[in-house]
Design a protein around this motif. Structure first.
Motif, mmCIF file in Angstrom:
data_model
loop_
_atom_site.group_PDB
_atom_site.id
_atom_site.type_symbol
_atom_site.label_atom_id
_atom_site.label_comp_id
_atom_site.label_asym_id
_atom_site.label_seq_id
_atom_site.Cartn_x
_atom_site.Cartn_y
_atom_site.Cartn_z
ATOM 1 N N SER A 47 114.489 37.045 52.649
ATOM 2 C CA SER A 47 114.022 35.677 52.437
ATOM 3 C C SER A 47 115.027 34.865 51.624
ATOM 4 C CB SER A 47 112.669 35.704 51.716
ATOM 5 O OG SER A 47 112.203 34.408 51.470
ATOM 6 N N ASP A 48 115.689 35.535 50.677
ATOM 7 C CA ASP A 48 116.687 34.857 49.837
ATOM 8 C C ASP A 48 118.047 34.750 50.521
ATOM 9 O OD1 ASP A 48 114.890 34.395 47.799
ATOM 10 O OD2 ASP A 48 115.473 36.170 46.630
ATOM 11 N N GLY A 49 118.183 35.329 51.718
ATOM 12 C CA GLY A 49 119.431 35.208 52.462
ATOM 13 C C GLY A 49 120.535 36.117 51.976
ATOM 14 N N ILE A 50 120.185 37.164 51.218
ATOM 15 C CA ILE A 50 121.210 38.091 50.741
ATOM 16 C C ILE A 50 121.311 39.295 51.673
ATOM 17 C CG2 ILE A 50 121.132 37.371 48.341
ATOM 18 C CD1 ILE A 50 119.261 39.666 47.727
ATOM 19 N N GLY A 51 122.503 39.884 51.746
ATOM 20 C CA GLY A 51 122.777 40.969 52.676
ATOM 21 C C GLY A 51 122.337 42.327 52.165
ATOM 22 N N VAL A 52 122.892 43.362 52.765
ATOM 23 C CA VAL A 52 122.471 44.731 52.490
ATOM 24 C C VAL A 52 122.668 45.088 51.009
ATOM 25 C CG1 VAL A 52 122.910 47.161 53.029
ATOM 26 C CG2 VAL A 52 122.930 45.461 54.859
ATOM 27 N N LEU A 53 123.812 44.739 50.442
ATOM 28 C CA LEU A 53 124.063 45.045 49.037
ATOM 29 C C LEU A 53 123.046 44.344 48.146
ATOM 30 C CD1 LEU A 53 125.628 46.205 46.654
ATOM 31 C CD2 LEU A 53 127.224 44.269 46.851
ATOM 32 N N GLY A 54 122.815 43.078 48.399
ATOM 33 C CA GLY A 54 121.850 42.334 47.594
ATOM 34 C C GLY A 54 120.451 42.907 47.701
ATOM 35 N N GLN A 55 120.067 43.310 48.908
ATOM 36 C CA GLN A 55 118.753 43.925 49.090
ATOM 37 C C GLN A 55 118.676 45.238 48.317
ATOM 38 O OE1 GLN A 55 118.023 44.087 53.397
ATOM 39 N NE2 GLN A 55 118.982 42.059 53.544
ATOM 40 N N PHE A 56 119.789 45.984 48.275
ATOM 41 C CA PHE A 56 119.815 47.207 47.482
ATOM 42 C C PHE A 56 119.698 46.894 45.994
ATOM 43 C CE2 PHE A 56 122.121 50.038 44.680
ATOM 44 C CZ PHE A 56 121.342 51.175 44.831
ATOM 45 N N ILE A 57 120.388 45.865 45.544
ATOM 46 C CA ILE A 57 120.323 45.467 44.137
ATOM 47 C C ILE A 57 118.884 45.126 43.750
ATOM 48 C CG2 ILE A 57 120.983 43.587 42.572
ATOM 49 C CD1 ILE A 57 123.817 43.740 43.849
ATOM 50 N N TYR A 58 118.171 44.440 44.633
ATOM 51 C CA TYR A 58 116.751 44.157 44.407
ATOM 52 C C TYR A 58 115.953 45.466 44.334
ATOM 53 C CZ TYR A 58 116.753 39.038 45.249
ATOM 54 O OH TYR A 58 116.916 37.676 45.163
ATOM 55 N N TYR A 59 116.202 46.350 45.278
ATOM 56 C CA TYR A 59 115.466 47.619 45.354
ATOM 57 C C TYR A 59 115.634 48.427 44.072
ATOM 58 C CZ TYR A 59 114.390 52.364 47.078
ATOM 59 O OH TYR A 59 113.899 53.641 47.252
ATOM 60 N N ASP A 60 116.864 48.565 43.620
ATOM 61 C CA ASP A 60 117.105 49.339 42.409
ATOM 62 C C ASP A 60 116.412 48.700 41.205
ATOM 63 O OD1 ASP A 60 118.747 51.670 41.316
ATOM 64 O OD2 ASP A 60 119.378 50.054 39.977
#
Length: 271
Positions: free
Chosen positions: A166-179
């Motif tokens: 939803s925020d338009g961030i890629g795989v790394l950003g999604q991982f950063i959120y997950y962690d």
């Protein structure tokens, strides 16, 4: 090391994800790539699990962690399983309740009254002396492993990926959120995921808002480090400083292999 008190997962309305859809300006191809491949891609999800395991268990072998359980003296009681379900934060209780729905009479079912009583505390009352042995025994059951996978996805992984897309961030950003959700949960306290994100949004726009992905991720990591330093148990910020920041600095926004990073001074590599 899961979570402070868990609230309902923070979800913005997901942006429609189509590789052929017009990309939001000005980040163009980066956002289109994020829409095309997310952290929920099986290969990327495997990488995510390995990186989190490097921080949580000092090992890339995340599948060996279903049986893991110990009290790490962080005020959350027992920490266990593939994502650090905690007896003091409600997510372990949810897991055992679900497992008991799937398999009534399982070896952990008898601990449900105790898990309900210790929720919100670091107490072992009603769990010792055999809870850790029974947890390891349950971890030999395929149904318990599936239950851990389900709760990981429901509480942590899926909300992180949805918010990231939803925020338009890629795989790394999604991982950063997950962690971040794994460690801080998504409750209402100041160090929760939603409030880390809010702190970042005060400093930078998301790609979906027309901002720079790298600038936004750095703002989020700054806020994450602040949150970690509010608690002694999380004051070592190397899982950000010598891991996630390394990937951001290299511009590896799609979390492509090979990957090299360090956590707590230990070096890790995915080829």
């Amino acid at each position: 090391m899961a979570a402070a008190l868990l609230g309902s997962a923070l979800l913005a309305v997901p942006v429609a994800a189509h590789a052929t859809a017009p990309a939001p300006a000005p980040t163009g191809s980066a956002v289109a790539a994020a829409a095309a491949v997310g952290l929920d891609d099986p290969a990327k999800k495997e990488i995510a699990m390995q990186i989190v395991s490097s921080a949580e268990n000092s090992s890339l072998d995340w599948k060996a962690q279903y049986k893991y359980i110990e009290d790490i003296d962080d005020g959350r009681g027992y920490t266990a399983g593939i994502i650090g379900f905690c007896s003091g934060t409600g997510d372990m209780l949810d897991l055992v309740e679900y497992y008991t729905q799937v398999k009534p009479g399982n070896v952990l079912a008898k601990y449900l009254p105790a898990l309900r009583k210790v929720d919100g505390t670091d107490s072992h009352a009603g769990l010792d002396p055999n809870f850790t042995k029974d947890w390891a025994k349950a971890a030999q059951d395929a149904d318990f492993k599936k239950a851990q996978d389900r709760e990981r996805d429901r509480v942590y992984f899926n909300p992180a990926v949805q918010q990231g897309k939803s925020d338009g961030i890629g795989v790394l950003g999604q991982f950063i959120y997950y962690d971040a959700i794994v460690m801080h949960g998504d409750g209402s306290d100041s160090t929760s995921f939603r409030n880390i994100r809010k702190k970042a949004l005060a400093k930078a726009k998301t790609p979906a808002q027309g901002g720079s992905e790298t600038a936004y991720l750095n703002a989020f990591l700054d806020a994450r480090v602040w949150a970690m330093k509010q608690e002694e148990a999380h004051s070592d910020t190397s899982r950000v400083d010598t891991a996630q920041r390394v990937f951001v600095k290299k511009g590896n926004l799609n979390l492509n292999t090979p990957l090299d990073w360090k956590v707590y001074g230990d070096s890790f590599h995915i080829g």
